[in-house]
Design an enzyme around this catalytic site. Sequence first.
Site, PDB file in Angstrom:
ATOM      1  N   GLU A  29      -2.829  -3.861   6.831  1.00 31.46           N
ATOM      2  CA  GLU A  29      -3.993  -4.756   6.939  1.00 31.46           C
ATOM      3  C   GLU A  29      -4.126  -5.807   5.846  1.00 31.46           C
ATOM      4  O   GLU A  29      -5.239  -6.282   5.602  1.00 31.46           O
ATOM      5  CB  GLU A  29      -5.257  -3.904   6.951  1.00 31.46           C
ATOM      6  CG  GLU A  29      -5.621  -3.223   5.613  1.00 31.46           C
ATOM      7  CD  GLU A  29      -5.114  -1.797   5.477  1.00 31.46           C
ATOM      8  OE1 GLU A  29      -4.110  -1.455   6.119  1.00 31.46           O
ATOM      9  OE2 GLU A  29      -5.722  -1.031   4.711  1.00 31.46           O
ATOM     10  N   HIS A  53     -10.165  -3.327   9.392  1.00 33.28           N
ATOM     11  CA  HIS A  53     -10.008  -3.170   7.937  1.00 33.28           C
ATOM     12  C   HIS A  53     -10.349  -4.449   7.176  1.00 33.28           C
ATOM     13  O   HIS A  53     -10.582  -4.381   5.964  1.00 33.28           O
ATOM     14  CB  HIS A  53      -8.542  -2.869   7.596  1.00 33.28           C
ATOM     15  CG  HIS A  53      -8.140  -1.433   7.697  1.00 33.28           C
ATOM     16  ND1 HIS A  53      -8.831  -0.425   7.086  1.00 33.28           N
ATOM     17  CD2 HIS A  53      -7.073  -0.843   8.297  1.00 33.28           C
ATOM     18  CE1 HIS A  53      -8.203   0.723   7.317  1.00 33.28           C
ATOM     19  NE2 HIS A  53      -7.135   0.498   8.059  1.00 33.28           N
ATOM     20  N   GLU A  96      -6.294  -2.908  12.539  1.00 28.98           N
ATOM     21  CA  GLU A  96      -6.020  -3.669  11.303  1.00 28.98           C
ATOM     22  C   GLU A  96      -7.093  -4.726  11.048  1.00 28.98           C
ATOM     23  O   GLU A  96      -7.445  -4.982   9.898  1.00 28.98           O
ATOM     24  CB  GLU A  96      -4.625  -4.307  11.354  1.00 28.98           C
ATOM     25  CG  GLU A  96      -3.476  -3.327  11.564  1.00 28.98           C
ATOM     26  CD  GLU A  96      -3.474  -2.121  10.619  1.00 28.98           C
ATOM     27  OE1 GLU A  96      -4.058  -2.219   9.530  1.00 28.98           O
ATOM     28  OE2 GLU A  96      -2.906  -1.079  11.008  1.00 28.98           O
ATOM     29  N   GLU A 117       0.832  -1.205   0.000  1.00 28.67           N
ATOM     30  CA  GLU A 117       0.000   0.000   0.000  1.00 28.67           C
ATOM     31  C   GLU A 117       0.866   1.255   0.000  1.00 28.67           C
ATOM     32  O   GLU A 117       1.830   1.304   0.764  1.00 28.67           O
ATOM     33  CB  GLU A 117      -0.942   0.050   1.219  1.00 28.67           C
ATOM     34  CG  GLU A 117      -1.991   1.147   1.073  1.00 28.67           C
ATOM     35  CD  GLU A 117      -2.925   1.285   2.281  1.00 28.67           C
ATOM     36  OE1 GLU A 117      -2.611   0.767   3.366  1.00 28.67           O
ATOM     37  OE2 GLU A 117      -3.953   1.941   2.127  1.00 28.67           O
TER      38      GLU A 117
HETATM   39  N1  BES Z   1      -3.289   0.991   5.928  1.00 25.29           N
HETATM   40  C1  BES Z   1      -2.475   1.472   6.977  1.00 25.29           C
HETATM   41  C2  BES Z   1      -1.004   1.252   6.723  1.00 25.29           C
HETATM   42  C3  BES Z   1      -0.367   2.255   5.823  1.00 25.29           C
HETATM   43  C4  BES Z   1      -0.158   3.533   6.255  1.00 25.29           C
HETATM   44  C5  BES Z   1       0.071   1.886   4.566  1.00 25.29           C
HETATM   45  C6  BES Z   1       0.447   4.438   5.403  1.00 25.29           C
HETATM   46  C7  BES Z   1       0.670   2.791   3.718  1.00 25.29           C
HETATM   47  C8  BES Z   1       0.877   4.065   4.142  1.00 25.29           C
HETATM   48  C9  BES Z   1      -2.825   0.790   8.295  1.00 25.29           C
HETATM   49  O1  BES Z   1      -4.128   0.333   8.398  1.00 25.29           O
HETATM   50  C10 BES Z   1      -2.657   1.806   9.367  1.00 25.29           C
HETATM   51  O2  BES Z   1      -3.459   2.687   9.464  1.00 25.29           O
HETATM   52  N2  BES Z   1      -1.609   1.665  10.144  1.00 25.29           N
HETATM   53  C11 BES Z   1      -1.272   2.632  11.153  1.00 25.29           C
HETATM   54  C12 BES Z   1      -1.413   2.042  12.510  1.00 25.29           C
HETATM   55  C13 BES Z   1      -2.752   2.374  13.079  1.00 25.29           C
HETATM   56  C14 BES Z   1      -3.053   1.656  14.331  1.00 25.29           C
HETATM   57  C15 BES Z   1      -2.947   3.826  13.349  1.00 25.29           C
HETATM   58  C16 BES Z   1       0.157   3.067  10.888  1.00 25.29           C
HETATM   59  O3  BES Z   1       0.870   2.348  10.220  1.00 25.29           O
HETATM   60  O4  BES Z   1       0.508   4.156  11.308  1.00 25.29           O
HETATM   61 ZN    ZN Z   2      -5.588   1.705   8.787  1.00 19.73          ZN
END
Ligand code: BES
Ligand code: ZN
Length: 691
Positions: A435, A472, A469, A296
């Site tokens: 996720e 999602h 996660e 992603e």
């Molecule tokens: N989908 C995101 C991961 C992501 C973030 C991929 C930015 C690519 C770029 C994941 O679901 C997410 O939000 N992760 C957070 C942790 C969350 C508990 C706030 C993160 O990685 O900061």
């Molecule tokens: Zn997220």
Amino acid sequence: MEEIDLSDRRGLIAMAELYNIASTESLAQQNGNSNNNPASHLRHRAMSPSQSDASVRVRKPVVFSCFDLRHFVQMWGRWVILWICCCLSQSISSDGSQDNSEEIISETSHGPTAAELRLSKSLIPLWYNLTIKIYVPGFVEIPKEKNLSFDGALTIKIRVDEPTNKIELNSIKLGLPSGLSDYAILEDIPVARHRRQTDDANRTKPKTKNSSEAINDSGEKLPPREPSGVKVVKMTQNETLEKAIFELSDTLKKGQEYYFQFVYTGTIDSKLAGLYLTHYADKNGAQRYAAVTQMEPTDARRMVPCFDEPEFKAVWRLKIIHPVGSSAVSNAKEILENEETEHPDWIYTTFEESLPMSSYLLALCVSDFEFVEGNTKRGTRFRIWSRKEAINETVYALEAGKKVLEFYEDYYNITFPLSKQDMMAFPDFSAGAMENWGLITYREKYLLYNPKVYTPLQKQSVAVVVAHELAHQWFGNLVTMKWWNDLWLNEGFATLMEYKGTDAISDGAFRMDEYFVYDAQDEAFGRDARASSHPLAFPIEKAEDVTEAFDTITYDKGGSVLRMIRAIMGEKYFQKGLTTYLNKYRYSNAEHTDLWNTLSEAVPEGLNDWNGNKFNVDEFAKPWTEQMGYPVVNVRRVDKNRIELSQKRFKIDEDAKEPPKYRNAKWWYKWDVPLWYSVNGEEKPMKWLHE
Ligand code: BES
Ligand code: ZN
């Protein structure tokens, strides 16, 4: 009242559009300047691994927020007959805020246009069959020229929606064959003809079992295919457009399905994107290596040439060839595990077909990690993987994961659609967690927990990230945004669910749901009070720009607006609408308006908007999502029995100017504000503050 320049609304909007193109003020700069939110700091790291530091998402002690309107109005309730002044004086003055002093720098970038970067919708991928041999170091002898690389053999089944003589795939830094005869475009042999051919072959050839049918590594019959007659006549790799373009000898026919087949090579990345190398020291100090993916938003194209946009959902079938001593994990459950190949150093693992999914959710890992295993009540196999030394620290995540998965099955009223869920902890990981469907990847500190060493806050942050996660897996994975402009809905929703999910994990002990206002909402307030904020919904034309959108507005304001909609509708009706939405768009994509419309259908009788019409989620949500900022509600005592409420956009610095493109907000920086209040301790029905 908020000062808004209405002197020439139409003219200024046109000018704002112009600035839109011309402005050098990027969201990245805005975010970088003023964001001191620990949660978004965590998120920012997803974009810039180099900024890595060890901060966790800190939860604050609960205090009353002065913007918690509910408490505020309750305080007044004892003496007051609520009188909402409908005709609040709207002294919107003209201040000439068209700021001529601002520098206009004309667009100098000659990069590709948004349209050039997108894929056409003429071809739709249905199915990918990928065999990938991954030369991860540290397990077996690897020929020097192959070290840190991979070989791929790919078949993509494509449906033709519009006739075309070109196939375009996203691809970055992959070694595609230059010999045009190395590409094959096949089609299914019509069943009747195949039967005839088989019968003929059986008559003329000595009888051997299945003599005319190809069998794959999993022992399944492959559908019979033959060359389509269409050939690749030119192949161009355009690294700027991140595409490989294949020109064809003939037109692919509308309504037909073709198989596009070729082999290619790639390198295991060192920058935490695509298929990358992660390493750690074992207890003897020796370096150990693993290969893992982070796709992603747009890095699947670094591992496999594909239709790398969220709307192109397809089924993935994988076979991973990996070194002896390693194991391979992917989105789907394994069919054959660690099977021998012709070479004693290499084994292979095959996987079931995935459910239709977007390429950004594709995941695999080759490692020497170990796992702990359990099962959910409905029989989903749940595994937590880590390096050997940390395996005892995975116990909490296993319990947390199982519990919250079961909780979401009940909350969404939809059984988890996969037969297994893996979660893996990595020493190097760009995001906090990702996720990927069926294989969630984490930075170690968001999955591992050791009560003897770590603080309770770390335990809580593991629960929060696991809850986020897994939320999602339905909202995001089962139903996916059509395009990245709705990322805020994806991340906002997971942020909202994070709180209830964490309570489910801790049996309510963390009381997370009560923290939402002080935590996520307060973060959103802090960020959104600045002129450098941006609307929740803003156009993302180039996928590369989406990395800038992973910020506190997307997560925390997104979650807060959804929470407000939930509060207005009532949890029961919101939940019902959500289930309908997830079922209606499952294995497919949706836009925010699809969610609003489905939720609107679930609005209970008698719930009206400020104007007395049935509450419509889309109409209500627009001012909250399409203009930046939020109101502060002022309460003024008129006399003994009456108060007057008015709203005004809250800005931390009244003089700071927002980017020209957002300055003339569509709704004059006014919102419909739901008010909950009580009189003498008696809760009253929700009322609207409009204008
Ligand atoms: N989908 C995101 C991961 C992501 C973030 C991929 C930015 C690519 C770029 C994941 O679901 C997410 O939000 N992760 C957070 C942790 C969350 C508990 C706030 C993160 O990685 O900061
Ligand atoms: Zn997220």
